[in-house]
Design an enzyme around this catalytic site. Structure first.
Site, PDB file in Angstrom:
ATOM      1  N   GLU A  94       3.995  16.098  11.017  1.00  0.00           N
ATOM      2  CA  GLU A  94       5.225  16.714  10.541  1.00  0.00           C
ATOM      3  C   GLU A  94       4.914  17.837   9.568  1.00  0.00           C
ATOM      4  OE1 GLU A  94       8.201  12.892  10.963  1.00  0.00           O
ATOM      5  OE2 GLU A  94       7.154  13.128   9.078  1.00  0.00           O
ATOM      6  N   CYS A 107       5.281  23.252   3.900  1.00  0.00           N
ATOM      7  CA  CYS A 107       4.447  22.111   3.528  1.00  0.00           C
ATOM      8  C   CYS A 107       3.810  21.613   4.824  1.00  0.00           C
ATOM      9  CB  CYS A 107       5.346  21.045   2.901  1.00  0.00           C
ATOM     10  SG  CYS A 107       4.489  19.509   2.556  1.00  0.00           S
ATOM     11  N   CYS A 114      -3.684   9.536   7.568  1.00  0.00           N
ATOM     12  CA  CYS A 114      -4.414   9.940   6.358  1.00  0.00           C
ATOM     13  C   CYS A 114      -5.645   9.068   6.163  1.00  0.00           C
ATOM     14  CB  CYS A 114      -3.501   9.826   5.136  1.00  0.00           C
ATOM     15  SG  CYS A 114      -4.259  10.539   3.648  1.00  0.00           S
ATOM     16  N   CYS A 118      -3.200   5.506  -0.598  1.00  0.00           N
ATOM     17  CA  CYS A 118      -2.261   5.460  -1.722  1.00  0.00           C
ATOM     18  C   CYS A 118      -1.134   4.475  -1.376  1.00  0.00           C
ATOM     19  CB  CYS A 118      -1.691   6.844  -1.998  1.00  0.00           C
ATOM     20  SG  CYS A 118      -2.970   8.068  -2.314  1.00  0.00           S
ATOM     21  N   CYS A 121       2.620   5.718  -0.618  1.00  0.00           N
ATOM     22  CA  CYS A 121       2.850   6.834   0.308  1.00  0.00           C
ATOM     23  C   CYS A 121       3.055   6.345   1.737  1.00  0.00           C
ATOM     24  CB  CYS A 121       1.660   7.797   0.249  1.00  0.00           C
ATOM     25  SG  CYS A 121       1.844   9.201   1.354  1.00  0.00           S
ATOM     26  N   GLY A 165      -1.935  13.722   5.367  1.00  0.00           N
ATOM     27  CA  GLY A 165      -3.391  13.848   5.342  1.00  0.00           C
ATOM     28  C   GLY A 165      -3.974  14.282   4.018  1.00  0.00           C
ATOM     29  N   GLU A 166      -5.272  14.130   3.914  1.00  0.00           N
ATOM     30  CA  GLU A 166      -6.003  14.567   2.724  1.00  0.00           C
ATOM     31  C   GLU A 166      -6.802  15.819   3.126  1.00  0.00           C
ATOM     32  OE1 GLU A 166      -6.380  14.115  -0.599  1.00  0.00           O
ATOM     33  OE2 GLU A 166      -7.874  15.670  -0.324  1.00  0.00           O
ATOM     34  N   SER A 220      -3.128  15.066  -7.143  1.00  0.00           N
ATOM     35  CA  SER A 220      -2.153  13.981  -7.261  1.00  0.00           C
ATOM     36  C   SER A 220      -2.752  12.932  -8.177  1.00  0.00           C
ATOM     37  CB  SER A 220      -1.868  13.397  -5.874  1.00  0.00           C
ATOM     38  OG  SER A 220      -1.414  14.430  -5.025  1.00  0.00           O
ATOM     39  N   LEU A 221      -2.383  12.982  -9.427  1.00  0.00           N
ATOM     40  CA  LEU A 221      -3.066  12.158 -10.433  1.00  0.00           C
ATOM     41  C   LEU A 221      -2.397  10.781 -10.583  1.00  0.00           C
ATOM     42  CD1 LEU A 221      -5.449  12.350 -12.399  1.00  0.00           C
ATOM     43  CD2 LEU A 221      -3.856  13.174 -14.133  1.00  0.00           C
ATOM     44  N   HIS A 222      -1.149  10.786 -10.955  1.00  0.00           N
ATOM     45  CA  HIS A 222      -0.311   9.574 -11.063  1.00  0.00           C
ATOM     46  C   HIS A 222      -0.736   8.564 -12.124  1.00  0.00           C
ATOM     47  CE1 HIS A 222       1.778  11.253  -7.742  1.00  0.00           C
ATOM     48  NE2 HIS A 222       0.849  10.977  -6.843  1.00  0.00           N
ATOM     49  N   ASN A 296      10.049   8.870  -4.114  1.00  0.00           N
ATOM     50  CA  ASN A 296      10.890   8.650  -2.941  1.00  0.00           C
ATOM     51  C   ASN A 296      10.536   7.286  -2.379  1.00  0.00           C
ATOM     52  OD1 ASN A 296      11.953  11.377  -3.019  1.00  0.00           O
ATOM     53  ND2 ASN A 296       9.871  11.964  -2.434  1.00  0.00           N
ATOM     54  N   CYS A 339       8.270  14.391  -0.388  1.00  0.00           N
ATOM     55  CA  CYS A 339       6.890  13.973  -0.651  1.00  0.00           C
ATOM     56  C   CYS A 339       6.697  12.505  -0.336  1.00  0.00           C
ATOM     57  CB  CYS A 339       6.555  14.122  -2.133  1.00  0.00           C
ATOM     58  SG  CYS A 339       6.287  15.774  -2.652  1.00  0.00           S
TER      59      CYS A 339
HETATM   60  N1  SAH Z   1      -3.478  13.817   0.174  1.00  0.00           N
HETATM   61  C1  SAH Z   1      -3.057  14.955  -0.577  1.00  0.00           C
HETATM   62  C2  SAH Z   1      -1.982  15.740   0.130  1.00  0.00           C
HETATM   63  C3  SAH Z   1      -0.678  14.992   0.301  1.00  0.00           C
HETATM   64  S1  SAH Z   1       0.401  15.626  -0.844  1.00  0.00           S
HETATM   65  C4  SAH Z   1      -2.644  14.540  -1.951  1.00  0.00           C
HETATM   66  O1  SAH Z   1      -2.557  13.347  -2.201  1.00  0.00           O
HETATM   67  O2  SAH Z   1      -2.463  15.391  -2.814  1.00  0.00           O
HETATM   68  C5  SAH Z   1       1.668  14.521  -0.943  1.00  0.00           C
HETATM   69  C6  SAH Z   1       2.150  14.409  -2.375  1.00  0.00           C
HETATM   70  O3  SAH Z   1       3.228  13.510  -2.413  1.00  0.00           O
HETATM   71  C7  SAH Z   1       1.084  13.851  -3.285  1.00  0.00           C
HETATM   72  O4  SAH Z   1       1.193  14.408  -4.558  1.00  0.00           O
HETATM   73  C8  SAH Z   1       1.456  12.383  -3.301  1.00  0.00           C
HETATM   74  O5  SAH Z   1       0.909  11.725  -4.398  1.00  0.00           O
HETATM   75  C9  SAH Z   1       2.946  12.468  -3.329  1.00  0.00           C
HETATM   76  N2  SAH Z   1       3.604  11.266  -2.836  1.00  0.00           N
HETATM   77  C10 SAH Z   1       3.112  10.346  -1.988  1.00  0.00           C
HETATM   78  N3  SAH Z   1       4.015   9.375  -1.766  1.00  0.00           N
HETATM   79  C11 SAH Z   1       5.109   9.712  -2.487  1.00  0.00           C
HETATM   80  C12 SAH Z   1       6.392   9.127  -2.634  1.00  0.00           C
HETATM   81  N4  SAH Z   1       6.719   8.012  -1.999  1.00  0.00           N
HETATM   82  N5  SAH Z   1       7.275   9.749  -3.445  1.00  0.00           N
HETATM   83  C13 SAH Z   1       6.959  10.907  -4.062  1.00  0.00           C
HETATM   84  N6  SAH Z   1       5.778  11.518  -3.939  1.00  0.00           N
HETATM   85  C14 SAH Z   1       4.856  10.925  -3.162  1.00  0.00           C
END
Ligand code: SAH
Length: 347
Positions: A94, A107, A114, A118, A121, A165-166, A220-222, A296, A339
């Site tokens: 997508e 995007c 992937c 995570c 996700c 994907g990464e 994507s730190l979190h 989300n 996201c």
């Molecule tokens: N793998 C890469 C590219 C994907 S980006 C990465 O992790 O950066 C997708 C972004 O959406 C990342 O910042 C991820 O952490 C964030 N993400 C994943 N699941 C999410 C969710 N359920 N709600 C909001 N953001 C989310």
């Protein structure tokens, strides 16, 4: 029937010119066909009207054009568009068009499924099937550029590798697609308008710095606390924060380009002052900004968006420490285009 003809778009311009010379034709013919493939996005050889019928037949006998096909397009009430993209082997990825008054952002996906895990996700729930080829990434961008012109009267202005994907686990193909997107033969876009987002693969971040890609980097730190991050992003056990930080320092020393951290605040996971302080500390390593993104929900309710007070607490603490912070609202939620929601539900 098994198709073992070669994908013509795997050839460089030079290889295509050499192919024509080897067929007793002119190298110029290679340039013409290359333009059809890349500037005019031809899906079939028949479209190549300034190439003779015999040549087109010859190409058809030797090659295929593995073009993507936008299978289904959904439009959100906020204008966001999600494309379900069918690949030549029937797999689906997508991509999303995000319009704002000033810009349109594509995007795009870099893998089917992937490589990473995570926990929050939706894409991670799909098995990684394969890497996308450079042209499959490029095609997603072209499709969105066309939609942007059609629906919003302007060309695409930005690209984020934040789909499925990464990207740094498909490094070579992602870099090739960027080369094409930025080259005059392709879309001629500035690399400064392209952001590669990674969950944080230290070795590849360093490689990206060495390769002088001139793109922007998002991480994507979190969480900036190893125990917490490993719980929500298990690969952090292999690539701990210390290594990530070192790679980011290397990136900045080479590129002088500020890093964006993506960060979600979840109830009961990182909605406390110690977590926010750890983030502030992590941010001191290199010039950066923080995007606090909305969560989300994807299913089981294990992860829940923290309260507005918790987000405010983060925002205040970051700002007090001189760190730029933006609180980002999600786009395209009603069509599962936000996201972390990309999971081929539309397919
Ligand atoms: N793998 C890469 C590219 C994907 S980006 C990465 O992790 O950066 C997708 C972004 O959406 C990342 O910042 C991820 O952490 C964030 N993400 C994943 N699941 C999410 C969710 N359920 N709600 C909001 N953001 C989310």
């Amino acid at each position: 029937m098994k198709n073992d003809k070669k994908d013509i778009r795997a050839l460089t311009k030079k290889q295509l010119q050499e192919f024509f010379v080897s067929q007793g034709d002119k190298s110029f013919r290679g340039t013409q066909v290359y333009e059809w493939l890349w500037n005019k996005s031809a899906h079939t050889f028949e479209e190549m009207t300034n190439v003779s019928k015999e040549t087109r037949e010859m190409l058809k006998n030797n090659f295929v054009i593995n073009h993507i096909r936008v299978d289904q397009m959904q439009r959100s009430s906020d204008g966001t568009i999600k494309n379900a993209v069918k690949l030549h082997d029937s797999l689906t990825v997508e991509s999303v068009l995000i319009p704002t008054p000033k810009r349109t952002t594509a995007c795009v996906s870099s893998q089917v499924g992937c490589s990473l895990d995570c926990q929050f996700c939706a894409t991670a729930k799909l098995k990684r099937m394969r890497n996308l080829n450079p042209d499959e990434i490029y095609d997603q961008v072209v499709a969105i550029d066309n939609e942007s012109r059609l629906y919003f009267d302007k060309p695409l202005s930005n690209i984020v590798f934040m789909g499925m994907g990464e990207p740094l686990m498909n490094y070579k193909n992602v870099m090739k697609s960027i080369e094409k997107i930025t080259s005059k033969d392709g879309l001629g876009m500035s690399p400064k308008r392209i952001t590669v987002s990674t969950s944080g693969v230290p070795k590849m971040i360093k490689k990206l710095a060495d390769d002088e890609a001139k793109i922007k980097l998002a991480v994507s730190l979190h969480s900036a606390i190893d125990e917490v991050r490993t719980q929500i992003m298990p690969f952090n056990a292999t690539f701990p924060l210390k290594d990530l930080k070192e790679a980011l320092e290397y990136w900045y020393s080479k590129t002088k380009s500020r890093i964006t951290y993506e960060y979600i605040v979840w109830k009961g996971i990182n909605d406390n002052e110690a977590a926010a302080r750890a983030l502030v500390d992590f941010c001191k390593a290199v010039p950066c900004k923080v995007n606090l993104i909305e969560y989300n929900p994807i299913d089981d309710g294990h992860f829940q968006q923290a309260s507005a007070q918790a987000t405010d607490m983060y925002q205040n603490m970051l700002e007090r420490n001189g760190i730029t912070v933006t609180v980002r609202r999600s786009r395209g939620k009603d069509i599962d285009a936000a996201c972390g929601q990309l999971a081929n539900k539309s397919a």
